[in-house]
Design a protein around this motif. Structure first.
Motif, PDB file in Angstrom:
ATOM      1  N   LEU A 180      99.651  23.997  26.613  1.00 31.40           N
ATOM      2  CA  LEU A 180      99.767  25.390  27.053  1.00 31.40           C
ATOM      3  C   LEU A 180      98.882  25.672  28.261  1.00 31.40           C
ATOM      4  N   ARG A 181      97.731  25.017  28.299  1.00 28.95           N
ATOM      5  CA  ARG A 181      96.786  25.307  29.376  1.00 28.95           C
ATOM      6  C   ARG A 181      97.328  24.837  30.734  1.00 28.95           C
ATOM      7  N   THR A 182      98.070  23.736  30.731  1.00 23.78           N
ATOM      8  CA  THR A 182      98.586  23.205  31.999  1.00 23.78           C
ATOM      9  C   THR A 182      99.536  24.187  32.695  1.00 23.78           C
ATOM     10  N   PRO A 183     100.599  24.686  32.014  1.00 24.53           N
ATOM     11  CA  PRO A 183     101.463  25.661  32.700  1.00 24.53           C
ATOM     12  C   PRO A 183     100.764  26.987  32.963  1.00 24.53           C
ATOM     13  N   LEU A 184      99.807  27.349  32.099  1.00 23.66           N
ATOM     14  CA  LEU A 184      99.113  28.614  32.298  1.00 23.66           C
ATOM     15  C   LEU A 184      98.256  28.569  33.560  1.00 23.66           C
ATOM     16  N   ASN A 185      97.644  27.425  33.826  1.00 28.08           N
ATOM     17  CA  ASN A 185      96.890  27.278  35.077  1.00 28.08           C
ATOM     18  C   ASN A 185      97.812  27.422  36.291  1.00 28.08           C
TER      19      ASN A 185
ATOM     20  N   ASN B 239      99.889  33.178  40.792  1.00 30.70           N
ATOM     21  CA  ASN B 239      99.540  34.600  40.820  1.00 30.70           C
ATOM     22  C   ASN B 239      98.522  34.866  41.938  1.00 30.70           C
ATOM     23  N   GLN B 240      97.543  33.978  42.074  1.00 31.72           N
ATOM     24  CA  GLN B 240      96.552  34.112  43.144  1.00 31.72           C
ATOM     25  C   GLN B 240      97.197  33.942  44.520  1.00 31.72           C
ATOM     26  N   LEU B 241      98.106  32.987  44.631  1.00 33.34           N
ATOM     27  CA  LEU B 241      98.788  32.770  45.915  1.00 33.34           C
ATOM     28  C   LEU B 241      99.569  34.005  46.344  1.00 33.34           C
ATOM     29  N   LEU B 242     100.249  34.631  45.395  1.00 32.87           N
ATOM     30  CA  LEU B 242     101.018  35.832  45.722  1.00 32.87           C
ATOM     31  C   LEU B 242     100.097  36.959  46.179  1.00 32.87           C
ATOM     32  N   LEU B 243      98.942  37.087  45.488  1.00 35.24           N
ATOM     33  CA  LEU B 243      98.021  38.170  45.845  1.00 35.24           C
ATOM     34  C   LEU B 243      97.356  37.938  47.191  1.00 35.24           C
ATOM     35  N   LEU B 244      97.124  36.664  47.555  1.00 39.62           N
ATOM     36  CA  LEU B 244      96.358  36.352  48.763  1.00 39.62           C
ATOM     37  C   LEU B 244      97.230  35.903  49.935  1.00 39.62           C
TER      38      LEU B 244
ATOM     39  N   GLY C 138      97.509  38.512  35.889  1.00 37.70           N
ATOM     40  CA  GLY C 138      96.306  37.691  35.971  1.00 37.70           C
ATOM     41  C   GLY C 138      95.356  37.959  34.814  1.00 37.70           C
ATOM     42  N   THR C 139      95.180  39.254  34.484  1.00 37.18           N
ATOM     43  CA  THR C 139      94.285  39.614  33.372  1.00 37.18           C
ATOM     44  C   THR C 139      94.788  39.037  32.055  1.00 37.18           C
ATOM     45  N   ALA C 140      96.095  39.216  31.804  1.00 38.86           N
ATOM     46  CA  ALA C 140      96.670  38.705  30.557  1.00 38.86           C
ATOM     47  C   ALA C 140      96.602  37.186  30.509  1.00 38.86           C
ATOM     48  N   ALA C 141      96.881  36.533  31.641  1.00 40.50           N
ATOM     49  CA  ALA C 141      96.852  35.073  31.672  1.00 40.50           C
ATOM     50  C   ALA C 141      95.431  34.548  31.455  1.00 40.50           C
ATOM     51  N   ASN C 142      94.442  35.204  32.056  1.00 34.50           N
ATOM     52  CA  ASN C 142      93.047  34.783  31.851  1.00 34.50           C
ATOM     53  C   ASN C 142      92.628  34.958  30.399  1.00 34.50           C
ATOM     54  N   HIS C 143      93.061  36.069  29.805  1.00 35.87           N
ATOM     55  CA  HIS C 143      92.739  36.297  28.396  1.00 35.87           C
ATOM     56  C   HIS C 143      93.378  35.211  27.526  1.00 35.87           C
ATOM     57  N   LEU C 144      94.636  34.889  27.791  1.00 32.85           N
ATOM     58  CA  LEU C 144      95.313  33.847  27.043  1.00 32.85           C
ATOM     59  C   LEU C 144      94.628  32.495  27.249  1.00 32.85           C
ATOM     60  N   LEU C 145      94.166  32.238  28.463  1.00 36.27           N
ATOM     61  CA  LEU C 145      93.473  30.982  28.740  1.00 36.27           C
ATOM     62  C   LEU C 145      92.184  30.886  27.920  1.00 36.27           C
ATOM     63  N   GLU C 146      91.462  32.018  27.797  1.00 35.09           N
ATOM     64  CA  GLU C 146      90.238  32.025  26.990  1.00 35.09           C
ATOM     65  C   GLU C 146      90.550  31.686  25.534  1.00 35.09           C
ATOM     66  N   LEU C 147      91.644  32.270  25.012  1.00 31.17           N
ATOM     67  CA  LEU C 147      92.023  31.985  23.626  1.00 31.17           C
ATOM     68  C   LEU C 147      92.385  30.512  23.457  1.00 31.17           C
ATOM     69  N   ILE C 148      93.080  29.950  24.424  1.00 34.75           N
ATOM     70  CA  ILE C 148      93.474  28.544  24.349  1.00 34.75           C
ATOM     71  C   ILE C 148      92.254  27.637  24.399  1.00 34.75           C
ATOM     72  N   VAL C 149      91.296  27.981  25.256  1.00 38.03           N
ATOM     73  CA  VAL C 149      90.059  27.192  25.332  1.00 38.03           C
ATOM     74  C   VAL C 149      89.320  27.245  23.997  1.00 38.03           C
ATOM     75  N   ASP C 150      89.270  28.445  23.379  1.00 36.01           N
ATOM     76  CA  ASP C 150      88.631  28.566  22.064  1.00 36.01           C
ATOM     77  C   ASP C 150      89.338  27.696  21.029  1.00 36.01           C
ATOM     78  N   LEU C 151      90.670  27.711  21.035  1.00 31.81           N
ATOM     79  CA  LEU C 151      91.431  26.890  20.090  1.00 31.81           C
ATOM     80  C   LEU C 151      91.184  25.407  20.320  1.00 31.81           C
ATOM     81  N   LEU C 152      91.088  25.023  21.582  1.00 29.75           N
ATOM     82  CA  LEU C 152      90.835  23.627  21.910  1.00 29.75           C
ATOM     83  C   LEU C 152      89.451  23.208  21.415  1.00 29.75           C
TER      84      LEU C 152
END
Length: 659
Positions: free
Chosen positions: A292-297, A303-308, A326-340
């Motif tokens: 999950l972390r690979t596609p989420l990154n 998302n950053q490319l579009l903004l910049l 971006g906010t939702a994706a970062n939050h999801l990434l934090e949850l995935i890191v915790d699960l890992l």
């Protein structure tokens, strides 16, 4: 199929013993009838008392069954038999006693015995079983009957049973036949209720009734006390009581023990299956989190490319939408890191990379990281400088320290009140440790949640007023990481007054902290997992802030688990044909002896200096033992995973771990 000698002895040894015992009694009856009579009566009396003791000791197993009911009734039969012995001619124990009184006690005991056997099948047919050993009709009526009989005999109201010079009276002989009839009724009752009994218990009860009938028939053929019929009657009575005793042993001791043993095997299998399922779950979480972390990154990157992207300007609305993404994706990434992290910790695959660095370095980086989050809730962050001549240098895993501090700071902001404060301070924690404290002005943690706070999926606050993101994983992960780094996490909180969390980690000057590093991995998963747990317990033993009562429990827990680990490791050695197993075992026994000696010394003196000495000794012992001895096992365990699993499954479960 030929019958083995073992099977022959199994069936014929008891028969031979019974025949030898019977022959010995008959010989004794011929040589000295008074001694024969004393022994023949004492055996049933002792059996009745032992039956009552067993029924009393096992009364909490559940409802009072048929055999305990017989046991509590037979104790009164035994007391009447005891009165018969005391009043028997030639014993000279009670003044005024004669042959008639002894015979009266005898026939009363036989009549009560038969009535108990006949009444039990009727009482167990009730839909509501008895739950009290004393408040049941068998015990109460038997007690009343026995006491009334003693009173009637002593007062002279009981019918005459023996007349000197004339022999037994008609009353005594007729009563013997009545006893036989009551025993036949008892046998019919047991046969009717045979579904209530196990086959072995039923067979013994029927045999007991049959032997009682045979014994009574022998007594009806009475000629004199020295006659063979009288002696055989006494011997059959012994075997009758012995059968009931054997049935009670089966019912209240052997069968519950077999069920307990079977339950133990079932629980051990369930525990093994649960461990396998937990291991599979951890592996799945690790795999899923990584995938999950690979596609989420990628999502976050695009998302950053579009903004910049300067060539494709976005409207304010589009930027707002991408900001939410971006906010939702970062939050999801934090949850995935915790699960890992959770999956790695549960699989005991977390490796610590300690290094020396100033505590302020990570504190400042982490505070800078969370300031935007704090600003969004108008929460101020204050850092109080440490009152030390030089900045404290920690020796721990920099990345994991940052992760733990980030989790605590994030919680202090999330659970704070709008416009609240977060204060970060530092102080020595004693014995080579440094403490980083995070204090907030939030609502505090409810008392009922404080004991569960470091458990998985438990959150500090769970209501609409303080609804926050998260799964309740962060603190559990942080606690496990801190312990593996040779430190600890704890907190104080009062509802309405806020909370204070602190992290204790070893200083660079601390040479006694046991930290699990990659260099200590043996490559044998069960052994490595045990070593990590023992390291955590050793570090807890010497903590200065641990209460004395809890400290002793931790010490006993460590000693118990160390012994458990040694048994497991030795089972692996044996399964893998390790050549130096004997020397290895001797080293284990020597350490266990030293641990127990130090524990007794601490228990006697209460001096914590003994624990510091223990920790220094254990750090040196474990590191040397793992590096120089345990690592030599890997050459013998490769390709032997199946044998190792089988050997470990035969070991006793781990002792309960203190929370």
């Amino acid at each position: 199929m030929p019958i083995s000698l073992k099977e022959i002895s199994r069936y014929f040894a008891p028969v031979g013993a019974i025949m030898l015992f019977t022959a010995a009694l008959l010989w004794l009856g011929k040589e000295n009838f008074l001694v024969f009579h004393l022994l023949a009566e004492l055996f049933p009396i002792l059996i009745s008392l032992m039956m009552f003791a067993i029924a009393y000791s096992t009364r909490d197993l559940g409802a009072i069954g048929s055999l305990p009911l017989i046991a509590v009734g037979y104790v009164w039969v035994g007391l009447l038999d005891m009165a018969h012995v005391f009043t028997y001619k030639g014993m000279n124990l009670i003044a005024g006693a004669d042959a008639n009184m002894a015979t009266q006690f005898w026939i009363a005991a036989r009549f009560l015995e038969a009535c108990i056997l006949a009444a039990v099948p009727w009482f167990i047919s009730r839909k509501r079983p008895f739950t009290s050993l004393y408040l049941n009709p068998i015990f109460l009526l038997s007690a009343i009957a026995a006491l009334a009989t003693v009173t009637a005999i002593v007062k002279g109201y009981f019918p005459t049973c023996y007349i000197p010079g004339a022999g037994l009276t008609a009353f005594k002989v007729v009563t013997e036949y009545i006893v036989i009839v009551i025993c036949l009724i008892a046998a019919a009752g047991f046969i009717t209720m045979r579904a209530q009994f196990r086959k072995s218990e039923f067979s013994l009860l029927i045999l007991s009734v049959a032997l009682t009938i045979i014994a009574e028939f022998c007594f009806t053929q009475y000629v004199s006390v020295y006659a063979l019929s009288n002696q055989l009657g006494h011997i059959f009575k012994i075997y009758s009581f012995a059968c009931v005793f054997a049935a009670l042993i089966l019912s209240n001791i052997r069968h519950p023990y077999e069920q307990l043993h079977q339950s133990k095997d079932t629980l051990a299998k369930a525990l093994t299956d649960a461990k396998k399922a937990n291991r599979a779950k951890s592996e799945f979480l690790a795999s899923m989190s990584h995938e999950l972390r690979t596609p989420l990154n990628a999502v976050l990157g695009y998302n950053q490319l579009l903004l910049l992207d300067p060539q494709n300007s976005l409207s304010e609305k589009q930027k707002e939408y991408l900001g939410h993404v971006g906010t939702a994706a970062n939050h999801l990434l934090e949850l995935i890191v915790d699960l890992l992290d959770l999956s790695r910790i549960e699989a005991d695959r977390v490796v610590i990379y300690p290094e020396s660095f100033p505590a302020d370095l990570i504190i400042d980086e982490t505070v800078a990281h969370v300031r935007p989050m704090a600003a969004g809730r108008s929460v101020s962050i204050e850092k109080v400088a440490a009152d030390t001549p030089a900045p404290p240098q920690l020796h721990t895993d920099k990345t994991r320290f940052r992760q733990i501090l980030l989790n605590i700071l994030t919680n202090a902001i999330k659970y704070n009140v709008e416009g609240g404060r977060v204060i970060i301070s530092q102080e020595p924690a004693g014995e080579g440790y440094w403490r980083v404290k995070v204090t907030d002005t939030g609502p505090g943690i409810p008392l009922e949640r404080q004991t569960e706070l470091f458990k998985l999926f438990h959150r500090a606050v769970d209501n609409a007023e303080h609804a926050v993101d998260g799964l309740g994983i962060g603190l559990a992960v942080s606690k496990s990481l801190a312990e593996r780094m040779g430190g600890d996490i704890d907190f104080e909180s009062a509802p309405g007054e806020g909370s204070c969390f602190w992290i204790d980690l070893p200083l660079a000057s601390n040479n006694n902290a046991l930290v699990w590093t990659e260099s200590l991995c043996t490559g044998i998963d069960p052994i490595d997992r045990d070593h990590q747990l023992i390291f955590s317990m050793v570090n807890r033993v010497s903590r200065h802030d641990c209460p004395d009562e809890e400290l002793y429990k931790v010490l006993q827990e460590m000693i118990s688990y160390t012994g458990h680990h040694f048994r497991r490791e030795e089972a692996i050695m044996e399964a893998c044909d390790y050549p130096d197993q004997e020397d290895h075992q001797q080293a284990h026994r020597a350490l266990e002896t030293q641990l127990n000696d130090l524990a007794r010394m601490y228990d006697k003196t209460g001096d914590r200096l003994h624990l510091l000495a223990l920790k220094k000794f254990l750090k040196s012992w474990w590191e040397e033992h793992i590096l120089k001895v345990d690592k030599t096992l890997i050459d013998y365990t490769r390709g032997r995973e199946a044998e190792i699993r089988k050997a470990l499954s035969a070991q006793d479960p781990a002792p309960p771990m203190m929370k």
